[in-house]
Scaffold this active site. Structure first.
Site, PDB file in Angstrom:
ATOM      1  N   ARG A 233       4.368  -7.056  -1.079  1.00 38.43           N
ATOM      2  CA  ARG A 233       2.940  -7.241  -0.795  1.00 38.43           C
ATOM      3  C   ARG A 233       2.306  -8.141  -1.853  1.00 38.43           C
ATOM      4  O   ARG A 233       2.308  -7.797  -3.034  1.00 38.43           O
ATOM      5  CB  ARG A 233       2.237  -5.892  -0.737  1.00 38.43           C
ATOM      6  CG  ARG A 233       1.041  -5.896   0.217  1.00 38.43           C
ATOM      7  CD  ARG A 233       0.263  -4.607   0.135  1.00 38.43           C
ATOM      8  NE  ARG A 233      -0.412  -4.525  -1.125  1.00 38.43           N
ATOM      9  CZ  ARG A 233      -0.689  -3.389  -1.777  1.00 38.43           C
ATOM     10  NH1 ARG A 233      -0.336  -2.236  -1.256  1.00 38.43           N
ATOM     11  NH2 ARG A 233      -1.313  -3.407  -2.930  1.00 38.43           N
ATOM     12  N   HIS A 237      -3.913  -4.054  -0.784  1.00 39.74           N
ATOM     13  CA  HIS A 237      -3.677  -3.325   0.464  1.00 39.74           C
ATOM     14  C   HIS A 237      -4.760  -3.656   1.491  1.00 39.74           C
ATOM     15  O   HIS A 237      -4.486  -3.876   2.670  1.00 39.74           O
ATOM     16  CB  HIS A 237      -3.678  -1.816   0.170  1.00 39.74           C
ATOM     17  CG  HIS A 237      -3.739  -0.963   1.389  1.00 39.74           C
ATOM     18  ND1 HIS A 237      -2.657  -0.793   2.226  1.00 39.74           N
ATOM     19  CD2 HIS A 237      -4.761  -0.247   1.934  1.00 39.74           C
ATOM     20  CE1 HIS A 237      -3.018   0.011   3.223  1.00 39.74           C
ATOM     21  NE2 HIS A 237      -4.276   0.344   3.067  1.00 39.74           N
ATOM     22  N   TYR A 246      -2.220  -0.412 -10.340  1.00 35.73           N
ATOM     23  CA  TYR A 246      -0.846   0.081 -10.137  1.00 35.73           C
ATOM     24  C   TYR A 246       0.219  -0.999  -9.964  1.00 35.73           C
ATOM     25  O   TYR A 246       1.398  -0.705  -9.921  1.00 35.73           O
ATOM     26  CB  TYR A 246      -0.806   1.042  -8.930  1.00 35.73           C
ATOM     27  CG  TYR A 246      -1.256   0.419  -7.611  1.00 35.73           C
ATOM     28  CD1 TYR A 246      -0.367  -0.295  -6.821  1.00 35.73           C
ATOM     29  CD2 TYR A 246      -2.572   0.553  -7.161  1.00 35.73           C
ATOM     30  CE1 TYR A 246      -0.761  -0.855  -5.620  1.00 35.73           C
ATOM     31  CE2 TYR A 246      -2.982  -0.010  -5.961  1.00 35.73           C
ATOM     32  CZ  TYR A 246      -2.066  -0.704  -5.194  1.00 35.73           C
ATOM     33  OH  TYR A 246      -2.471  -1.272  -4.006  1.00 35.73           O
TER      34      TYR A 246
HETATM   35  C1  LIG Z   1      -1.580   9.477   9.348  1.00 41.82           C
HETATM   36  C2  LIG Z   1      -2.204   8.721   8.214  1.00 41.82           C
HETATM   37  N1  LIG Z   1      -2.068   9.171   6.964  1.00 41.82           N
HETATM   38  C3  LIG Z   1      -2.615   8.492   5.928  1.00 41.82           C
HETATM   39  C4  LIG Z   1      -3.333   7.347   6.156  1.00 41.82           C
HETATM   40  C5  LIG Z   1      -3.940   6.580   4.985  1.00 41.82           C
HETATM   41  N2  LIG Z   1      -3.236   5.306   4.812  1.00 41.82           N
HETATM   42  C6  LIG Z   1      -3.760   4.143   5.227  1.00 41.82           C
HETATM   43  S1  LIG Z   1      -2.754   2.855   4.938  1.00 41.82           S
HETATM   44  C7  LIG Z   1      -1.584   3.833   4.205  1.00 41.82           C
HETATM   45  C8  LIG Z   1      -0.310   3.256   3.650  1.00 41.82           C
HETATM   46  C9  LIG Z   1       0.652   2.816   4.700  1.00 41.82           C
HETATM   47  O1  LIG Z   1       1.659   2.064   4.090  1.00 41.82           O
HETATM   48  P1  LIG Z   1       2.766   1.331   4.927  1.00 41.82           P
HETATM   49  O2  LIG Z   1       3.207   2.179   6.077  1.00 41.82           O
HETATM   50  O3  LIG Z   1       3.807   0.863   3.991  1.00 41.82           O
HETATM   51  O4  LIG Z   1       1.999   0.081   5.576  1.00 41.82           O
HETATM   52  P2  LIG Z   1       1.334  -1.182   4.848  1.00 41.82           P
HETATM   53  O5  LIG Z   1      -0.119  -0.804   4.667  1.00 41.82           O
HETATM   54  O6  LIG Z   1       2.018  -1.416   3.547  1.00 41.82           O
HETATM   55  O7  LIG Z   1       1.492  -2.320   5.801  1.00 41.82           O
HETATM   56  C10 LIG Z   1      -2.007   5.163   4.196  1.00 41.82           C
HETATM   57  C11 LIG Z   1      -1.235   6.279   3.629  1.00 41.82           C
HETATM   58  C12 LIG Z   1      -3.465   6.902   7.489  1.00 41.82           C
HETATM   59  N3  LIG Z   1      -4.109   5.782   7.803  1.00 41.82           N
HETATM   60  N4  LIG Z   1      -2.885   7.614   8.509  1.00 41.82           N
END
Ligand SMILES: Cc1ncc(C[n+]2csc(CCOP(=O)(O)OP(=O)(O)O)c2C)c(N)n1
Ligand SMILES: [Mg+2]
Length: 323
Positions: A233, A237, A246
């Site tokens: 990344r 985010h 971090y």
């Molecule tokens: C079910 C759920 N739990 C927690 C969240 C909070 N949340 C938003 S983005 C994220 C991280 C997801 O990371 P990843 O799957 O690696 O996708 P990326 O954002 O890196 O593309 C989290 C935990 C959410 N949106 N949905």
């Protein structure tokens, strides 16, 4: 590795156009957010090779199931930029009908769209239609129950699904090493009895090749494939995140130095398919589209606040009624 062997000049230039369009949408969206013109926005800078490369293996009859990280994927199907911008503005006109574009609703709850993709693909198969579903999700999503349910169900039913995991190394502030003990996310495919493939997520042609093989397999009745597209990344985010708390900023700078759009552009220049003029006109077209998109979004009448309650209550509680 240079692949994508069977793509001709027009295909390669179209793939480049889509990458530039996605990149421009992303960069402009960050600016619009800072100007207060859209809400919180999930940046996908340097994810364009995954998004453009994987979907290039689809036909328009195939379905795409995006997460918030692929919110603008409809652009590659010709969805208006204003529709996508309205989604981030919280305007109801940003909610398209999935059947109009064969693009599912943007899913913010992590991995919840994987069972949707499995179900749609299984349904298509039962009807004798040969459409494939492609679902996008992150590394963090592979820890969710819905990931297991979606992939296992698709595997058991031989449903024509391509699961595309964007492994960008982070789930907000959780690094992938704290997410799983698996050596690679593609290894998880073994437990479902399906192929798992690992590709360089910054090499658009490698992503395309992996997706094409997976789509062909799915269409031929061979069932789902899990593709892990590995990168790192290179942006926060989302606009609400401050990764300095971090992440190592030097590592991010290194990643940004070999970003995927410039890498593909260099390859096409080397092959004599791109020159300064075409690079400039491709960018100009994308910028024009965004300018028109934000103008159209802002020209739309604000939504009626009553809509918040429509379809939510048969009898709205007293404190939600006017007067
Ligand atoms: C079910 C759920 N739990 C927690 C969240 C909070 N949340 C938003 S983005 C994220 C991280 C997801 O990371 P990843 O799957 O690696 O996708 P990326 O954002 O890196 O593309 C989290 C935990 C959410 N949106 N949905
Ligand atoms: Mg991630």
């Amino acid at each position: 590795m240079v692949t994508g062997g069977e793509l001709d000049r027009d295909d390669l230039l179209e793939l480049y156009r889509r990458m530039v369009l996605l990149r421009t949408y992303d960069e402009r969206s960050v600016v619009y957010h800072r100007q207060g013109r859209i809400g919180t926005y999930a940046i996908y800078w340097n994810h364009e090779a995954i998004q453009a490369g994987a979907t290039f293996a689809l036909t328009d009859d195939d379905w795409i199931f995006p997460s918030y990280r692929e919110s603008a994927i409809g652009l590659i199907r010709g969805m208006p930029a204003e529709t996508l911008l309205q989604w981030w503005r919280g305007h109801p006109s940003g909610w398209w009908s999935p059947a109009d574009w064969n693009v599912g609703s943007v899913c913010v709850p992590i991995a919840t769209h994987l069972p949707h993709a499995a179900g749609l693909a299984w349904g298509k198969k039962l009807r004798g239609e040969d459409a494939v579903a492609m679902a996008f999700f992150g590394d963090g999503a592979t820890s969710e129950g819905a990931f297991h349910e979606g992939v296992n169900f698709a595997a058991v039913m031989d449903a024509p699904v391509v699961f595309v995991c964007n492994n960008n190394g982070w789930a907000i502030s959780t690094p992938v090493a704290a997410q799983t003990r698996a050596e690679s996310l593609a290894d998880k495919a073994v437990g479902y009895g399906i192929p798992g493939v690992r590709v360089d997520g910054l090499d658009v042609l490698a992503v395309y090749d992996a997706a094409r093989a997976a789509v062909e397999r799915a269409r031929a009745g061979g069932g789902p494939t899990l593709i892990e597209a590995v990168h790192y990344r290179a942006a926060p985010h989302a606009t609400a995140d401050d990764p300095r708390a971090y992440i190592d900023p030097e590592r991010v700078e290194q990643e940004r130095a070999h970003e995927c759009v410039g890498r593909f552009e260099a390859l096409l220049r080397e092959r004599g398919l791109l020159d300064d003029e075409r690079v400039a006109s491709t960018l100009r077209d994308a910028e024009d589209l965004m300018r028109a998109g934000i103008a159209a979004a802002e020209a739309e009448a604000p939504p009626d606040p009553e809509l918040l309650f429509a379809n939510a209550y048969v009898n709205p509680p007293g404190n939600m009624r006017n007067g």
